[in-house]
Every structure is written in C-alpha cells, then in structure tokens.
Write an enzyme that holds these catalytic residues in place. Structure first.
Site, mmCIF file in Angstrom:
data_model
loop_
_atom_site.group_PDB
_atom_site.id
_atom_site.type_symbol
_atom_site.label_atom_id
_atom_site.label_comp_id
_atom_site.label_asym_id
_atom_site.label_seq_id
_atom_site.Cartn_x
_atom_site.Cartn_y
_atom_site.Cartn_z
ATOM 1 N N MET A 141 56.044 -2.495 -49.797
ATOM 2 C CA MET A 141 57.509 -2.504 -49.829
ATOM 3 C C MET A 141 58.061 -3.527 -50.831
ATOM 4 O O MET A 141 57.353 -4.436 -51.259
ATOM 5 C CB MET A 141 58.058 -2.810 -48.437
ATOM 6 C CG MET A 141 57.726 -1.762 -47.394
ATOM 7 S SD MET A 141 58.271 -2.226 -45.741
ATOM 8 C CE MET A 141 60.067 -2.119 -45.927
ATOM 9 N N HIS A 142 59.341 -3.351 -51.151
ATOM 10 C CA HIS A 142 60.188 -4.361 -51.807
ATOM 11 C C HIS A 142 59.927 -4.582 -53.295
ATOM 12 O O HIS A 142 60.777 -5.139 -53.988
ATOM 13 C CB HIS A 142 60.066 -5.725 -51.114
ATOM 14 C CG HIS A 142 60.233 -5.716 -49.638
ATOM 15 N ND1 HIS A 142 61.326 -5.148 -49.017
ATOM 16 C CD2 HIS A 142 59.455 -6.227 -48.649
ATOM 17 C CE1 HIS A 142 61.210 -5.319 -47.702
ATOM 18 N NE2 HIS A 142 60.096 -5.950 -47.461
ATOM 19 N N ASP A 164 55.195 1.264 -46.353
ATOM 20 C CA ASP A 164 53.890 1.162 -45.695
ATOM 21 C C ASP A 164 54.015 0.924 -44.191
ATOM 22 O O ASP A 164 53.265 1.509 -43.403
ATOM 23 C CB ASP A 164 53.010 0.096 -46.357
ATOM 24 C CG ASP A 164 53.647 -1.275 -46.448
ATOM 25 O OD1 ASP A 164 54.767 -1.485 -45.946
ATOM 26 O OD2 ASP A 164 53.013 -2.166 -47.047
#
Length: 499
Positions: free
Chosen positions: A81-82, A239
């Site tokens: 992520m991110h 995820d």
C-alpha cells in the site's frame, strides 16, 4: 478445469500463484527485487523492476503449468500500500517509487494537519502519517518541483504493474483509501482535500471496485508470459484487504493477524459510520460496500529478518527458531520493542527506535530470538486492545503470514492475545485473496463469501493456556512502559544516526 492467478506485489518480492476452481494451489513462483535506501528514513523501489519480475514470475508459473494457457481465465492483484508512483503525460515514470515504509515526510504530515484540521478524519478516517501517499506527493511538490509539474497521474504499486500489463489506468477503492485523498464513505476523490493541500485532482486516476475487470493482457506481455491475450485482468486490492479476503474476513465476527514485513491486526466493519478517532486505520475493503479497521506494526517480520541477518546470517529461520519453545516466557528477563523503522499503532512515531531491555551476560541467541517474537506479538496486541477498548469482542483470530509458520509462535499469539488462534490449511495470504477476486470476477461464484467457503479450510486451532495468559499479562504491562521511557532517548539519538 479452469484457473486464475493471484499476484501479490510485496515489499521484497512478487509472488504469483495458480489456483483452480476448487481453490487448490496448482503452482507458484516468486521473484525478488531490491530496496533503494540512499539515506536514513528513505525507502524507494524502481517500478520497472516490479514489472520485469512480475512478468518473470508469470512466465515461470505458465511454464510449470501442464494445461492449456487458455484455461487460465483471470488475473488479479494484491499490492503493497501507499507507495507513490508518478507518471508524466506520456505515462512514463518520473522517478523511483517512494514506499510505505519511507519516513521522510514528517514536515508534510504537519502541513496536512494544519491545512485540513478535523476534515481529514471526517473524510478519510485516518490521520496524516508518513506512510500514506498524500505526504509523499507534497514532499515531491516541495523538494522536486520541476518533476511535480511534469506529473500527470499518480498510481500505487500494483496499479502501475497492472497498467504496464494492460495499458489501463485505474485504482481500486481499498488502495485509494490509503492515500488520504479519498472520501471513504462516498467512495470518491475529495475535491476539498485536493484544493486545501494544493494537489490537482487531475492527478488522481479513475476509481473501480477490486473485483472489476479493467482489461485484458497486452499481446506483448501475453507473448512474454505465455498467457492468452484474452485473459481477464481484474483491479485487485490493497495487500491488507486481499489478505483479509484470503483469510475469509468477510463478516463482522472475524479478526485477522497478519505478520509479513509489517504486521497488522485487522477487523471487518460493515459501515464507515464508526469513529475510532484515528487511533486505528479505517479503510475500504476489497469486498464491495464493506470496510475494515486495522492497527499496524511497521517492523514485524522485518524485525525477525533483521535479527537473523545481523546476528545469525548463516542460520535458516527454522534453525534460528528451533529452540524458542524451550525458552521460558519472558525470554529470561529480556524484552524487545520492534521499532526499527519507527512505529505506527498506537504511537504514530517515525523517530522512535527499537530496543532490547534487560540484557545480561547469561542471555543466549535463543533468548534473543524469543524476545523478538514476543516483542512483535506485544506490539500487535496493542492494536488488538484498541479494538477491545471500543467494545469489540474478539475471542478467535485467524493468523496468516510468517507468524503462522512456527508452532511456538502460534501458541505465543494465543497466549498473548488471550484468544483462539486459527491456522489455515492452504494459507497463501494476499496472493490467495487476489486469486479469489479473480475467481469472483470471472463469475465462478455469486459472492466472495461463497468463494471463501470453497477456497479456505481451517487446519488447526491453538487455545490460550490460562497460566501463560496470566504471565504474559504481567509482561505486557512492562512492555507498555518501554515506549514512554525511551521516546526522548530515541529522538535525541536521531542526531547521531547514519545520514
């Protein structure tokens, strides 16, 4: 028989699995790629390496497969992520991706707090933390202004890989929720947030559900992988959302503990109406219309990998942990805090660092190994206790990831969490969740719940041992004293860290 592929784009490697209509694992392949850490607090990767290694893993998977490529009907994704991927108007990469565990953006987080105030929690349900995407965008805007002016769109890691394979630009809601730009209840990019922080909304890609088909494989990558160019490609999810699907976390009675590079305790939420006041993350699920809350330990499995690589580089993980079961609770008076790259929940402190407390000359490698496992699990317990403090009743937890691969660690989780720990028989975590999104998207099942019933089976339960629960309760109280006692020391020592 028909098949689908689930791809999990992790922080250290990509993993691809082949699953049939009964949920049976029929093949797997993985490829690693490096981190780029030019200075303390920086963590980047080359997105082109993700694409190349994903293609190589898919090619190996297809080469192993004894059936016809046309029988592989769908592909979907799970992704770290991110991470910020910036593309120009020709959709070419502008720089390396800045990852979730990069902590350079403390000043930008303060800027977001100043500009948005309570609006941030009202719309995104999450505080401004260094790991999220918006602070990274503002860092590039401040420190690389020429590059920022060239940016036409931003993507998250798995979305870039999917774009490369299909030519289609999209982002799903579960990953978009981790950017701090999404109104998670309305499921749309927030005009007000973009305006207040000075990020053009045009940078935000089109939004889709995780189970939506967004295209098919390009002929170039079909040739390179051996797959059919007609294979359906689905959006996939973050995820943690995919890990939740792969563990069957699809109703509000279920909780998951996942220990990978980072660690999470995750609980299903049916609505976006609850208010945790930013104490835990609150995000859109990859299941349409649902949400989840989670607490995060930034350095969970990473702490164990660091420990092995630093102090026992010639040992396997199995050998390193073989004697842990023979070490008493409390590791003979040794505590470890897993703050190697700062901490997320419950402290949100990018500057704090880890520690061993209580070392003496009698301690041996096995004591340190047990202390590391206990410290990681204590950190995750802090998230669990936040949920319980809000009234959640948690009596059983599905454990996935590295923490589900060691019997002693599974029993440790049961004792520290004071809950039944469930180990799954075909635990493939995020990759299985991605495969389930593809199976659902292909129409094999009427719902993700029906897919879960077919794909996920329980292998074993670990019950908490009452006397161990009591001892860990006392030890946990000591663990909780370490952060406030070492916070200022960590911050002061930052001036002496490697730059």
């Amino acid at each position: 028989m028909k098949y689908v592929i689930g791809i999990d784009l992790g922080t250290s490697a990509v993993k691809a699995i082949l699953v049939d209509q009964n949920g049976q694992l029929c093949g797997e392949a993985s490829r690693a790629y490096p981190l780029i850490q030019e200075r303390e607090g920086y963590s980047e990767q080359d997105p082109s390496a993700w694409v190349e290694q994903t293609v190589n893993a898919l090619a190996e998977l297809v080469q192993q497969f004894e059936g016809r490529p046309e029988d592989i009907e769908g592909i979907s994704f799970s992704g770290q992520m991110h991470g910020l991927v910036l593309l120009d108007a020709q959709h070419q990469l502008l720089r390396n991706a800045i990852l979730w565990n990069d902590t350079r953006t403390t000043a930008e987080c303060e800027e977001i707090k100043d500009r948005l105030g309570p609006l941030l929690l009202d719309l995104t349900k999450n505080p401004a933390l260094e790991g999220f995407t918006l602070p990274k965008l503002l860092w590039v805007k401040r420190h690389e202004p020429d590059l920022f002016r060239q940016a036409a769109v931003f993507l998250l890691p798995k979305d870039y890989v999917r774009y490369a394979l299909t030519g289609q630009l999209h982002m799903d809601y579960s990953d978009a929720a981790g950017t701090l730009l999404l109104d998670i209840a309305k499921k749309e990019w927030s005009d007000e947030i973009c305006e207040r922080v000075g990020v053009p909304k045009s940078l935000c890609p089109p939004l889709v559900e995780s189970s939506d088909q967004i295209g098919t494989l390009s002929s170039y990558y079909a040739t390179r992988t051996g797959l059919s160019s007609s294979v359906s490609v689905f959006a996939g999810g973050a995820d943690n959302a995919c890990g939740a699907i792969g563990a069957g976390i699809l109703n509000d009675q279920q909780t998951m503990c996942s220990i990978g590079t980072s660690g999470v305790v995750l609980a299903y939420e049916p609505t976006a109406l609850l208010d945790f006041k930013g104490k835990v993350h609150y995000l859109n699920h990859a299941k349409p219309g649902a949400y989840y809350t989670m607490g995060v330990t930034l350095s969970a499995g990473h702490s164990l990998s660091w420990f092995k690589d630093t102090f026992a580089p010639d040992q396997s993980f199995e050998t390193l942990l073989a004697e842990v079961k023979d070490v008493p609770i409390g590791a003979n008076g040794l505590l470890f805090t897993p703050y190697l790259v700062g901490e997320r929940t419950p402290y949100a402190d990018a500057m704090v660092r880890g520690s061993f407390i209580g070392m003496d000359s009698t301690h041996r490698l096995a004591d340190f190994s047990r202390a590391v496992l206990e410290g990681i699990t204590f950190s995750l317990k802090e998230s669990l206790e936040l949920f319980r403090a809000e009234g959640k009743v948690i009596t059983s937890i599905i454990s996935i990831g590295g923490g589900a691969k060691n019997e002693a660690w599974l029993q440790m989780q049961a004792d520290i969490f004071d809950a039944t720990i469930i180990k799954l028989s075909n635990e493939q975590g995020c990759a299985l969740g991605a495969a389930m999104l593809a199976a659902y998207g292909c129409g094999w099942f009427d719902s993700l719940e029906a897919c879960s019933e077919a794909f996920i089976q329980e292998a074993k339960r670990y019950e908490p041992i009452p006397e161990n629960v009591t001892r860990y309760h006392a030890l946990f109280a000591l663990y909780q004293q370490v952060y406030p006692a070492t916070k200022q020391l960590s911050h002061g020592l930052s001036a002496f860290r490697r730059k």
